[in-house]
Every structure is written in C-alpha cells, then in structure tokens.
Design an enzyme around this catalytic site. Structure first.
Site, short mmCIF file in Angstrom:
data_model
loop_
_atom_site.label_atom_id
_atom_site.label_comp_id
_atom_site.label_asym_id
_atom_site.label_seq_id
_atom_site.Cartn_x
_atom_site.Cartn_y
_atom_site.Cartn_z
N LYS A 131 0.87 -1.19 0.00
CA LYS A 131 0.00 0.00 0.00
C LYS A 131 0.89 1.22 0.00
CE LYS A 131 -4.44 0.92 0.22
NZ LYS A 131 -5.59 0.09 -0.15
N ASP A 171 -7.17 4.37 -4.26
CA ASP A 171 -7.77 4.25 -2.92
C ASP A 171 -8.35 5.64 -2.65
OD1 ASP A 171 -7.78 2.20 -0.49
OD2 ASP A 171 -7.44 4.15 0.40
P1 NDP Z 1 -12.92 8.00 -2.37
O1 NDP Z 1 -11.83 8.96 -2.25
O2 NDP Z 1 -13.57 7.77 -3.69
O3 NDP Z 1 -14.08 8.36 -1.34
C1 NDP Z 1 -13.82 8.46 0.03
C2 NDP Z 1 -15.10 8.82 0.75
O4 NDP Z 1 -14.90 8.65 2.14
C3 NDP Z 1 -15.51 10.26 0.55
O5 NDP Z 1 -16.89 10.35 0.61
C4 NDP Z 1 -14.85 10.94 1.74
O6 NDP Z 1 -15.43 12.17 2.13
C5 NDP Z 1 -15.02 9.91 2.81
N1 NDP Z 1 -13.94 10.05 3.81
C6 NDP Z 1 -12.62 9.94 3.59
N2 NDP Z 1 -11.93 10.18 4.72
C7 NDP Z 1 -12.85 10.45 5.64
C8 NDP Z 1 -12.76 10.77 7.00
N3 NDP Z 1 -11.57 10.87 7.64
N4 NDP Z 1 -13.92 10.97 7.67
C9 NDP Z 1 -15.12 10.87 7.04
N5 NDP Z 1 -15.26 10.58 5.75
C10 NDP Z 1 -14.14 10.37 5.06
O7 NDP Z 1 -12.35 6.62 -1.78
P2 NDP Z 1 -12.86 5.13 -2.00
O8 NDP Z 1 -14.34 5.11 -2.13
O9 NDP Z 1 -12.03 4.53 -3.04
O10 NDP Z 1 -12.43 4.47 -0.61
C11 NDP Z 1 -13.31 4.37 0.50
C12 NDP Z 1 -12.84 3.25 1.42
O11 NDP Z 1 -12.84 2.01 0.69
C13 NDP Z 1 -11.42 3.39 1.96
O12 NDP Z 1 -11.37 2.82 3.25
C14 NDP Z 1 -10.60 2.52 1.01
O13 NDP Z 1 -9.40 2.08 1.62
C15 NDP Z 1 -11.56 1.39 0.79
N6 NDP Z 1 -11.34 0.59 -0.40
C16 NDP Z 1 -11.28 1.14 -1.64
C17 NDP Z 1 -11.10 0.34 -2.75
C18 NDP Z 1 -11.11 0.89 -4.13
O14 NDP Z 1 -11.05 0.10 -5.07
N7 NDP Z 1 -11.21 2.20 -4.33
C19 NDP Z 1 -10.91 -1.10 -2.63
C20 NDP Z 1 -11.07 -1.61 -1.27
C21 NDP Z 1 -11.26 -0.77 -0.22
P3 NDP Z 1 -14.59 13.55 1.99
O15 NDP Z 1 -14.67 13.87 0.54
O16 NDP Z 1 -15.28 14.51 2.86
O17 NDP Z 1 -13.20 13.26 2.44
O1 2IT Z 2 -7.90 -1.50 -0.48
C1 2IT Z 2 -7.89 -1.99 -1.63
O2 2IT Z 2 -8.04 -3.19 -1.82
C2 2IT Z 2 -7.71 -1.08 -2.76
N1 2IT Z 2 -7.62 0.13 -2.55
C3 2IT Z 2 -7.60 -1.62 -4.16
C4 2IT Z 2 -6.21 -2.08 -4.45
C5 2IT Z 2 -5.95 -2.50 -5.88
O3 2IT Z 2 -4.77 -2.79 -6.13
O4 2IT Z 2 -6.84 -2.54 -6.71
#
Ligand code: NDP
Ligand code: 2IT
Length: 450
Positions: A131, A171
């Site tokens: 990561k 992420d």
């Molecule tokens: P995005 O950047 O697309 O969206 C993040 C969202 O979470 C936004 O709505 C943001 O609001 C909110 N957020 C972030 N930080 C905080 C905080 N400290 N407090 C409250 N709200 C917060 O990210 P993703 O949707 O890609 O990721 C969301 C979660 O999913 C993370 O935990 C990530 O690690 C996990 N994840 C993502 C994957 C992927 O493929 N993208 C795969 C597996 C897991 P704001 O705009 O106000 O910050």
């Molecule tokens: O937390 C996760 O699994 C991710 N942000 C996606 C990682 C990836 O390599 O697609």
C-alpha cells in the site's frame, strides 16, 4: 527444543510488534485483530511457529518514504511525504492502492498494507500485498496541481514498481484521473508502455471493465452470499451507506439493482437521507463529475435532507455498508444499528468498524463481513486487469462482472469454510483471517527463510 503453545507464541509476537511499532495505533489495531483469531490455525500448523512465519509476516518486506516537492498554481513550492510499503510478496508482486489524504502516515499505510496481504490471498489471484500514498490533499486543488503532484510522486515511485514487482492502484483520493497522470509519468520516465504497472487505468488504454464498480459491487455480492446462507437476501431491504466516493457509489448501485433501497450517503462534513432511495444519476453528477460536497445532493433533490456533522449510523436500516474510512463505526454506532434492527454489516472500507463495534455486532447475531473479505472485489478485478494487460486482451462488461461475482462467491465460501474448520461457523472475521493467513504462511514456508 519444545515449541511454545499457540497462545504463548501469539502473545510474544504481539508484544514484539507493540514495542517495535509504538505510535502506530492503526497498524497495531490491524495486527491485533488478526493475531487474536489465529490460535486454532497454529494448533493445526505448529510448523508455522517453528519457522517464524508470524514474526516475519508482521514486518513489511520493505518500507519506502520519500519527499515529494511540487509547485502550486501560485508558484509556491509545496512539500509532501510519499509512502510505499511493500508488505509481503510471497504470493505475487506487491499489489494495493495509493491513498492521497491529509491523514496518511506510516501507521495508516502499514495497516492498509497488512490487511491487503490477507485480502489479496483470499482472492486466489496470486498477488502479494502493499500500500502507499501521501499526505497530499487533493480537495480544492486544480487539475494542473494534481497532475504536477502525481508527476513528482511518480518520479520517485518509478524506482520501486513494475508489472512483476509492485502494482499500485487507487484508494481514497486516487481515482481514474490520478492513475492517468501517474501512468503518463511512468511511461515518460521509463520509455516503456508497461500496461500492467498500474491498475484502474482508463478503459480506452488498458483499464478493465468493471474495475470502477468492482469494490462496491463485490461488497454487495458478499453481503448477498451471507444473507443467502440464512435464507435471506438484499431485496426489499433498507441499506445505510457511508461515504460518497468510489466504493459507496457502486454499493448503492448494486443494492438498487438487487431490489434493495439505499437511502444514505455521507462525506466528512455530514450525511444525506433520501427515503425514496438515492438518485444515482444525481449522486454521480455531484460527486464524480462536479467533485462537490454531498450536501449539494440534498439541495437539488426534493424529499432528501442533509444532516451536517452527525452520525449516519443513527439512520435505521437492515443492511449497513461502511464505505468511507477506518474507525468510522464505533461502539455507540454499533449499538444504534443493533437497536434499529440491522441484519448484516459488510465493510466496503478498510477497517471501518472498531474492534468493540465488531464484538457487539457479532454478539448480537448480526452477519458481519470484514473488509478484507467484503471489499476484495476491487483488488481482484485489478488482478483481472493485469491478466488482460499481459494477454493484450479485453473482456466485456458482462464477462468481467460475472467473473467478479464468481470470485466473491469463492471468497465467501473460503471464509465460511475456514470459520467452520476453526470452530466458529459464520464468524467471518475468523474465517477471513485464517483462510488468508494459511495461504500466505504456506507459501512463505515453502520459499524458505527470507
Ligand atoms: P474516495 O476517495 O472515492 O471516497 C472516500 C469517501 O470517504 C468520501 O466520501 C470521503 O469524504 C469519505 N472520507 C474519507 N476520509 C474520511 C474521513 N476521515 N472521515 C469521514 N469521511 C471520510 O475513496 P474510495 O471510495 O475509493 O475508498 C473508501 C474506502 O474504501 C477506503 O477505506 C478505502 O481504503 C476502501 N477501499 C477502496 C477500494 C477501491 O477500489 N477504491 C478497494 C477496497 C477498499 P470527503 O470527501 O469529505 O473526504
Ligand atoms: O484497499 C484496496 O483493496 C484497494 N484500494 C484496491 C487495491 C488494488 O490494487 O486494486
């Protein structure tokens, strides 16, 4: 020499991790959660104790920290910190996302990298775990600033990644736009068109169909599998969702496709409730296209309302999908969800529920899917992107979604059978940790002490 008991061994390893990683609460939380569940596995596999698998597994293979200097639109020099933690490559090249958010520090990157090792093992896609990210905050930055930052970030990262070495993706704060800029700079610096070095690319130049949707869709598929075992389903149920980014958006989409009603979304400023069910087109317009705040949704949607601050887990729903960030669902929130009759919680985010919240939910008989299983669809589809890049092929949407669905069924089955094998059928935390661990541990054992 006689071996320590599994419990004694786990306690020794945990103490060593605690003393070596002081001041890293997220990392310690993630390690504790895994070690807490492994005693029955070590009982069955004393050879893992003998060969020091755990001592090695909790220490990243490599940790890279670097300065990222760039110039903002006002001509002012900005300095951020860059990270890439290459945690474990026993199963394949390091694989895992990059997070750009002001809260990023070594503890956060290490917790994410550690979880990724087990998650990636559960996908059966032969990828190791890593990561990275930066404390850079994309909020309020111009496109040109984001591009210059990504170029500066890649100028160092280029030395550490490659399709057979380490393959980053998105992420929090890193989506298609950032992956595009990062890839462009990688290509410029290396003089190579190495498609498989990053995943989540644009679909016109090597990005896989369904990668954008995969994490959210996968989390709902996993929830559907858990519910199906109990003779239930998503259809007809209210879903409370946190976040409004990539994962949340496609959780909402899939819940709706399966006949459920997703009624909330949130960001770090507050949440919206839309009893009629979220209007996806409007959500995508506000968040993906305009990069605006979630409050904007309520402004434009009759019948929806916005709650500034507050706690989205106060909203009643039978299904809950935390899709924002770590530790966003605490003990009090879990109590509230239980009081309101929640049936299943599936973590779209990484480690969004605190250990106390998980314990409460499990005790109350709520089906609980930990992130390393429930959100594995994203990285699994990244691995499919790598395969397509290597084969110079391109799958269509339906084939890609069907493959994702199959993988999520397999992840569920792996977790469920491991939970049975190790004595607590339906404990998906135990199931995910033990199934992921055995796969990685066996590969490490066979590859010798390195
Ligand atoms: P995005 O950047 O697309 O969206 C993040 C969202 O979470 C936004 O709505 C943001 O609001 C909110 N957020 C972030 N930080 C905080 C905080 N400290 N407090 C409250 N709200 C917060 O990210 P993703 O949707 O890609 O990721 C969301 C979660 O999913 C993370 O935990 C990530 O690690 C996990 N994840 C993502 C994957 C992927 O493929 N993208 C795969 C597996 C897991 P704001 O705009 O106000 O910050
Ligand atoms: O937390 C996760 O699994 C991710 N942000 C996606 C990682 C990836 O390599 O697609």
């Amino acid at each position: 020499m006689s071996l320590p008991t599994p419990e004694a061994h786990l306690s020794t390893v945990l103490h060593a991790v605690e003393s070596r990683n002081q001041g890293e609460p997220e990392f310690l939380q993630a390690v504790r959660e895994v070690l807490d569940t492994l005693a029955p596995v070590l009982e069955e596999h004393p050879e893992y104790i003998e060969t020091g698998i755990l001592e090695r597994l909790v220490e990243p293979e490599r940790q890279i920290l670097f300065r990222v200097s760039w110039v903002d639109d006002n001509g002012k020099v900005q300095v951020n910190r860059g990270y890439r933690v290459q945690f474990n490559a026993a199963l394949g090249p390091y694989k895992g996302g990059l997070r750009f958010h002001p809260s990023v520090n070594l503890s956060v990157v290490k917790f994410l990298g550690f979880e990724q090792v087990f998650k990636n093992a559960l996908t059966s896609q032969r990828i190791g775990g890593g990561k990275g990210g930066s404390d850079f905050d994309p909020a309020g930055k111009s496109d040109a600033e984001v591009m210059r930052f990504c170029q500066a970030y890649m100028t160092e990262l280029v030395h550490h990644i490659g399709e057979h070495t380490d393959v980053p993706a998105g992420d929090i704060g890193v989506g298609a736009r950032e992956i595009g800029y990062l890839f462009g700079q990688y290509r410029r610096l290396t003089h190579r068109y190495e498609s498989g070095v990053l995943t989540g690319k644009g679909k016109g130049w090597g990005g896989a169909e369904v990668r954008t949707e995969a994490t959210g869709y996968g989390a709902v598929f996993f929830a559907e599998e858990m519910l199906a075992r109990a003779g239930e389903g998503v259809a007809g149920r209210r879903a409370v969702v946190s976040g409004s980014g990539n994962v949340a958006t496609y959780v909402i989409e899939k819940v709706q496709q399966l006949g459920g009603r997703a009624i909330t979304a949130s960001d770090s400023s507050g949440y919206i409730v839309d009893e009629a069910g979220i209007d996806l087109e409007l959500l995508k317009q506000v968040k993906e296209t305009e990069r605006a705040r979630i409050s904007e949704y309520a402004e434009r949607r009759p019948g929806a309302h916005y709650v500034a601050g507050g706690n989205v887990w106060d909203v009643r729903g039978e299904l809950a999908f935390p899709c924002a960030t770590q530790n966003e669902l605490d003990e009090a929130s879990a109590r509230e969800l239980i009081k309101n009759g929640v049936r299943a919680v599936a973590e779209g985010a990484n480690m969004p529920a605190t250990p106390e919240a998980i314990e409460l939910l499990q005790e109350a008989g709520v089906l609980f899917a930990p992130g390393k299983a429930a959100n594995a669809g994203g990285v699994a589809t990244s691995a499919l992107e790598m395969s397509q890049n290597a084969a110079r092929s391109r799958w269509d949407f339906d084939k890609s979604e069907n493959r994702l669905h199959e993988i999520m069924r397999d992840v569920h089955e792996l977790c469920y059978s491991a939970s049975e094998r190790y004595g607590k059928p339906g404990d998906y935390v135990l199931g995910a940790n033990s199934a992921g661990f055995v796969t990685v541990a066996q590969a490490m054992l066979e590859q010798g002490v390195i």
